[in-house]
Design an enzyme around this catalytic site. Structure first.
Site, PDB file in Angstrom:
ATOM      1  N   GLU A  76       0.804  -1.228   0.000  1.00  0.00           N
ATOM      2  CA  GLU A  76       0.000   0.000   0.000  1.00  0.00           C
ATOM      3  C   GLU A  76       0.835   1.274   0.000  1.00  0.00           C
ATOM      4  OE1 GLU A  76      -3.231   0.117   2.726  1.00  0.00           O
ATOM      5  OE2 GLU A  76      -4.194  -1.637   1.844  1.00  0.00           O
ATOM      6  N   GLU A  83      -5.026  -8.381  -0.294  1.00  0.00           N
ATOM      7  CA  GLU A  83      -5.829  -8.238   0.927  1.00  0.00           C
ATOM      8  C   GLU A  83      -7.268  -7.952   0.555  1.00  0.00           C
ATOM      9  OE1 GLU A  83      -4.534  -5.215   3.746  1.00  0.00           O
ATOM     10  OE2 GLU A  83      -2.442  -5.820   3.516  1.00  0.00           O
TER      11      GLU A  83
HETATM   12  C1  GBH Z   1      -4.678  -2.375   5.033  1.00  0.00           C
HETATM   13  O1  GBH Z   1      -4.959  -1.052   5.060  1.00  0.00           O
HETATM   14  C2  GBH Z   1      -3.313  -2.661   5.562  1.00  0.00           C
HETATM   15  O2  GBH Z   1      -2.450  -3.157   4.575  1.00  0.00           O
HETATM   16  C3  GBH Z   1      -3.339  -3.534   6.764  1.00  0.00           C
HETATM   17  O3  GBH Z   1      -2.109  -3.494   7.406  1.00  0.00           O
HETATM   18  C4  GBH Z   1      -4.492  -3.134   7.630  1.00  0.00           C
HETATM   19  O4  GBH Z   1      -4.467  -3.748   8.870  1.00  0.00           O
HETATM   20  C5  GBH Z   1      -5.745  -3.483   6.897  1.00  0.00           C
HETATM   21  O5  GBH Z   1      -5.731  -3.037   5.593  1.00  0.00           O
HETATM   22  C6  GBH Z   1      -7.011  -3.022   7.571  1.00  0.00           C
HETATM   23  O6  GBH Z   1      -7.108  -1.650   7.641  1.00  0.00           O
HETATM   24  O7  GBH Z   1      -9.967   3.848   1.026  1.00  0.00           O
HETATM   25  O8  GBH Z   1     -11.085   6.005   1.145  1.00  0.00           O
HETATM   26  O9  GBH Z   1     -11.019   4.546   2.984  1.00  0.00           O
HETATM   27  C7  GBH Z   1      -5.958  -0.762   4.120  1.00  0.00           C
HETATM   28  C8  GBH Z   1      -6.997   0.067   4.529  1.00  0.00           C
HETATM   29  C9  GBH Z   1      -6.892   1.772   2.813  1.00  0.00           C
HETATM   30  C10 GBH Z   1      -7.854   2.072   5.005  1.00  0.00           C
HETATM   31  C11 GBH Z   1      -7.014   3.236   2.587  1.00  0.00           C
HETATM   32  C12 GBH Z   1      -7.984   3.472   4.784  1.00  0.00           C
HETATM   33  C13 GBH Z   1      -8.145   5.227   3.359  1.00  0.00           C
HETATM   34  C14 GBH Z   1      -8.801   5.780   2.215  1.00  0.00           C
HETATM   35  N1  GBH Z   1      -6.822   1.456   4.233  1.00  0.00           N
HETATM   36  N2  GBH Z   1      -8.079   3.781   3.403  1.00  0.00           N
HETATM   37  S1  GBH Z   1     -10.298   5.012   1.841  1.00  0.00           S
END
Ligand code: GBH
Length: 502
Positions: free
Chosen positions: A208, A408
């Site tokens: 990510e 994921e």
């Molecule tokens: C992942 O984050 C991580 O790789 C992992 O470590 C984590 O534990 C898991 O997922 C759960 O959160 O997409 O508009 O909501 C990914 C999740 C992606 C969450 C980007 C926040 C912010 C913008 N993130 N997101 S939005």
């Protein structure tokens, strides 16, 4: 483990009763699965043979033992210990104690029917100072883990960077703000490939890009159900636009240098690719007109990450948006960044936007999420299962990678141990079942998806949200370290053994 399925048995009978009519409506042209097909199974095409039914974790979220065997500090050790940064002051000091309990955890994944495990390697265990002298005890841990996995028949997939940058690189160079960090990442990647590549055949470079760059170096604010949600990650900086663009560039450069180092130092049969959280624009209406517009939107939304990796250049729109703050780079950087890949991994949780075609501007326009649009348990997690169809479909259509992994997908839930000792995460089962049915639809249409990793194998340290936000298919009691497979683990096992959702 959930063993008594009285209610589910009732449901099975109900499904069997409807199967005949749905088989009939599908028609005889559909490929049929096995000869032992039970009446409760539909005739939809399967995932490809050998599909990796995987589960995923990351080092800082599960390992604990932050100082064991000569490990150096990471930016997450520092950040979590900074008051006010993580909910309830939680840290990864103990987490799932996986560093010491990895054998038990591998056995648990085997019991769940997992065919593959995506874990991450903590860079500061391998190079406690980020670069220079390697710490052999660090690699030994992952070597033992890999042996344990292989003995259990579980294919290891290793991520080289899941956000735990050596603190030494942050202190010395400002971390990702400097070209020294991508250089060090290349060296570290080569060292790991050389030492594990005899047994680990799949490496993901960086997890990510979008998240650790934007949330770690500026913070991201989004609206969910009419309320603002702000997310920050380590190191918790607030950079100016030019510096932020340079961090973005250094992140993709690190990926490129890592791919080159793995090719140079590792065994020739190693496969490598990124694991990016693809920003997916989902067409709100299923006509060719709108789906084409959505594809254009997805391409632009990922211009600074997947775009430059897969096209070897930044889009004009990205560079002109950045203007005088555009990243500084050379042609040689671009060549490294676009090093040929064996696959592309994408993390897919939700649609980032819905779009429609439009005659104005770039040919598409955003359709806002309704305030009542449903969400899963975590603050940012709007629900849209069809994203697991569109994300790999668009990825293949825009950039034509050789292979695709969903590195994921999963959701948090308010899991609690019930009076009978089980954990009934019905919402997670709903989420996985609907999402993976969409992925199966993509696979059936010829999208080259080779595996899917559910986030997560077990509850863990959910970054700034701490331990209260549980993503696991296995419940972890963080006081006793007891692991209890949830209902979703039983669901996963069944789907994995049938290699099908529907
Ligand atoms: C992942 O984050 C991580 O790789 C992992 O470590 C984590 O534990 C898991 O997922 C759960 O959160 O997409 O508009 O909501 C990914 C999740 C992606 C969450 C980007 C926040 C912010 C913008 N993130 N997101 S939005």
């Amino acid at each position: 483990m959930i063993t008594q399925f009285t209610r589910l048995d009732v449901a099975k009978v109900a499904i069997a009763a409807t199967a005949t009519s749905s088989d009939a409506t599908r028609g005889a042209a559909q490929p049929v699965r096995g000869t032992d097909m039970g009446p409760e199974q539909s005739a939809a095409p399967q995932f490809p043979n050998g599909f990796y039914w995987g589960v995923a974790t990351a080092a800082y979220q599960i390992e604990g033992s932050p100082e064991a065997d000569g490990k150096g500090k990471s930016i997450w050790d520092t950040y979590a210990h900074t008051p006010g940064k993580v909910k309830n002051g939680d840290t990864g000091d103990v987490a799932n104690d996986h560093y010491r309990r990895y054998k038990e955890d591998v056995a648990m994944m085997k019991d769940m029917g997992a065919k593959a495990y995506r874990f991450s390697i903590a860079w500061p265990r391998i190079f406690p100072n980020g670069a220079g002298e390697a710490n052999p005890k660090g690699i030994d841990f992952y070597s033992r883990l890999v042996d344990e996995l292989l003995a259990a028949g579980i294919e290891p997939f290793a991520t080289l960077y899941h956000w735990d940058l050596p603190q030494a690189l942050q202190d010395k160079y400002g971390g990702w703000q400097s070209r020294e960090t991508p250089k060090a990442f290349g060296e570290y990647s080569g060292y790991v490939a050389k030492n594990l590549g005899d047994r680990v055949k799949h490496f993901f470079t960086i997890n990510e890009f979008h998240s650790f760059v934007e949330m770690g170096h500026q913070g991201v604010e989004l609206m969910v159900q009419g309320k603002p949600v702000r997310i920050e990650l380590a190191p918790g900086l607030k950079l100016e636009p030019a510096a932020l663009n340079q961090v973005r560039h250094h992140a993709v450069l690190a990926h490129g240098l890592s791919v080159q180092a793995i090719r140079a130092m590792g065994q020739p049969d190693i496969k490598v690719g990124p694991a990016e959280v693809i920003n997916t624009a989902v067409p709100v209406i299923d006509s060719p007109h709108h789906t084409k517009a959505a594809e254009a939107a997805t391409r632009e939304l990922n211009a600074a990450y997947l775009g430059v990796m897969l096209e070897g250049m930044y889009s004009d729109a990205y560079l002109s948006r950045a203007g005088k703050d555009a990243p500084k780079f050379t042609d040689e950087d671009l060549r490294a960044i676009a090093s040929p890949l064996d696959f592309v991994g994408i993390n897919v949780y939700r649609p980032i936007i819905y779009v429609m075609a439009s005659d104005d501007g770039p040919g598409y326009r955003e359709v806002p999420f309704n305030v009542s649009h449903p969400k899963m348990f975590s603050s940012w997690h709007l629900l849209g299962p069809e994203v697991l169809y569109w994300a790999p479909k668009q990825l293949q259509s825009i950039w034509e990678p050789k292979e695709i992994y969903i590195t994921e997908n999963g959701c948090a839930a308010s899991d609690q141990v019930a009076a009978d000792g089980d954990v009934y995460d019905s919402d997670r089962v709903m989420y996985l079942r609907n999402g993976l049915a969409q992925l199966q639809r993509a696979a059936a249409e010829g999208v080259r998806v080779k595996g899917n990793f559910v986030w997560s194998a077990m509850d863990n340290f959910e970054w700034s949200s701490g331990y209260g936000t549980r993503f696991g298919m296995v419940y972890v009691d963080f006081k006793t370290q007891k692991r209890t497979p949830k209902l979703s683990a039983a669901w996963f096992k069944e789907a994995a053994s049938r290699n099908a959702i529907v």
